[in-house]
Design a protein around this motif. Structure first.
Motif, PDB file in Angstrom:
ATOM      1  N   VAL A   1      13.149  12.652  -9.126  1.00 16.38           N
ATOM      2  CA  VAL A   1      13.029  12.193 -10.694  1.00 16.38           C
ATOM      3  C   VAL A   1      13.321  13.405 -11.512  1.00 16.38           C
ATOM      4  N   ARG A   2      12.365  14.607 -11.103  1.00 11.60           N
ATOM      5  CA  ARG A   2      11.950  15.581 -11.917  1.00 11.60           C
ATOM      6  C   ARG A   2      13.458  16.470 -11.855  1.00 11.60           C
TER       7      ARG A   2
ATOM      8  N   PHE B   1      17.592   9.250  -1.460  1.00 13.81           N
ATOM      9  CA  PHE B   1      16.643   8.420  -1.486  1.00 13.81           C
ATOM     10  C   PHE B   1      16.010   7.937  -0.403  1.00 13.81           C
ATOM     11  N   ILE B   2      16.719   7.730   0.641  1.00 19.54           N
ATOM     12  CA  ILE B   2      16.157   7.292   2.179  1.00 19.54           C
ATOM     13  C   ILE B   2      15.512   8.457   2.705  1.00 19.54           C
TER      14      ILE B   2
ATOM     15  N   ASP C   1       0.965  -1.169  -0.012  1.00 20.63           N
ATOM     16  CA  ASP C   1       0.009   0.094  -0.148  1.00 20.63           C
ATOM     17  C   ASP C   1       0.970   1.273  -0.015  1.00 20.63           C
ATOM     18  N   LYS C   2       2.223   1.122  -0.106  1.00 20.64           N
ATOM     19  CA  LYS C   2       3.114   2.549  -0.057  1.00 20.64           C
ATOM     20  C   LYS C   2       3.543   2.533  -1.491  1.00 20.64           C
TER      21      LYS C   2
ATOM     22  N   SER D   1       4.871   9.839  -4.984  1.00 13.07           N
ATOM     23  CA  SER D   1       4.830  10.981  -4.504  1.00 13.07           C
ATOM     24  C   SER D   1       6.047  11.548  -3.864  1.00 13.07           C
ATOM     25  N   ARG D   2       6.729  10.819  -2.907  1.00  9.98           N
ATOM     26  CA  ARG D   2       7.855  10.965  -2.108  1.00  9.98           C
ATOM     27  C   ARG D   2       9.133  11.339  -3.232  1.00  9.98           C
TER      28      ARG D   2
END
Length: 280
Positions: free
Chosen positions: A48-49, A74-75, A35-36, A42-43
């Protein structure tokens, strides 16, 4: 009626999610449930952008090939850091009424108290510990609080000790005046923790899944709302590592939704999510 999948800025598949959560688990031990899926999108979309990619597949490839430069980002993005001052206040009341009086007798010879806030997030927990100890320990005693977290961004916030004013609305007025400075002018909507609290705390990055460069015993350990992310085997492993850093009779505090029930550890439950290292 068939619902259409919502349009995304970047191509993102189940395979991408599986790669990312596997990397997260291997590094941090944190289990990432199905479910994540949307949360990861979103996180990480900002990264990425920022890197100029058009898909998460490109980001996965980049993360694997540039761990030194990207892994911390990332973390920091995927870990959750929900906290507040005096969260689960019964722990702090037990600390001041029961644990501290015991330590004042036990440590009377050297007059030192050493504690660990493991998973300190943005600092509200260690500062709450500092306030509690300063209010209940004689002035001539030494108090040392180690506060660690995996996320370097929240550690920077914690070390700065500056918070929006609405973060302290639940703190009693007398305590607020004693331990915080109100911002002026452009900082009028913020508060700053006073230096006498900050000087008690050392903030450090630490991955609980790796080696702990820690020496000696702690008088008690707070590790709250951290174990919930791990599987049964990892919870037991962490609990026993904490146990090795505590003397017999010392305390471990965990979160309200956590338990060491039916785990093979050296702790006994003595209160609401309060454990004590068993005596032999």
């Amino acid at each position: 009626m068939i619902m259409k999948e919502k349009a995304r800025e970047f191509e993102y598949t189940q395979a991408d999610f599986d790669v990312l959560r596997k990397i997260s688990n291997q590094y941090s031990g944190i289990l990432v449930p199905d479910d994540k899926f949307d949360m990861f999108y979103s996180r990480l979309s900002k990264r990425v952008r920022m890197l100029g990619f058009t898909s998460f597949k490109q980001y996965c490839h980049y993360l694997k090939n540039n761990p030194d430069s990207e892994f911390t980002e990332f973390i920091n993005a995927v870990t959750t850091n929900l906290t507040s001052f005096f969260r689960e206040n019964h722990h702090f009341e037990y600390l001041s009424k029961t644990v501290v009086p015991g330590l004042l007798k036990k440590n009377a010879a050297h007059k030192k108290i050493k504690v660990w806030s493991a998973g300190c997030s943005t600092g509200e927990e260690p500062y709450s510990l500092a306030m509690t100890l300063k209010e209940s320990v004689p002035a001539d005693w030494s108090i040392n609080i180690l506060a660690t977290d995996l996320d370097t961004n929240v550690l920077a916030t914690a070390a700065a000790g500056v918070y929006p004013a609405d973060r302290v609305t639940g703190i009693a007025e007398q305590r607020l005046k004693r331990w915080f400075q109100k911002g002026m002018g452009a900082q009028a909507n913020k508060v700053r923790v006073k230096p006498e609290l900050k000087e008690l705390i050392e903030f450090k990055q630490l991955n609980l899944m790796q080696e702990w460069p820690l020496k000696g015993y702690f008088d008690f350990i707070f590790c709250r709302n951290v174990l919930i992310y791990f599987d049964r085997e990892t919870k037991a492993m962490l609990a026993n590592r904490y146990c090795s850093l505590l003397e017999e009779g010392s305390h471990l505090f965990i979160g309200h939704s956590e338990s060491l029930h039916q785990l093979n550890t050296g702790f006994s439950l003595i209160g609401n999510t309060i454990y004590r290292k068993s005596t032999k």
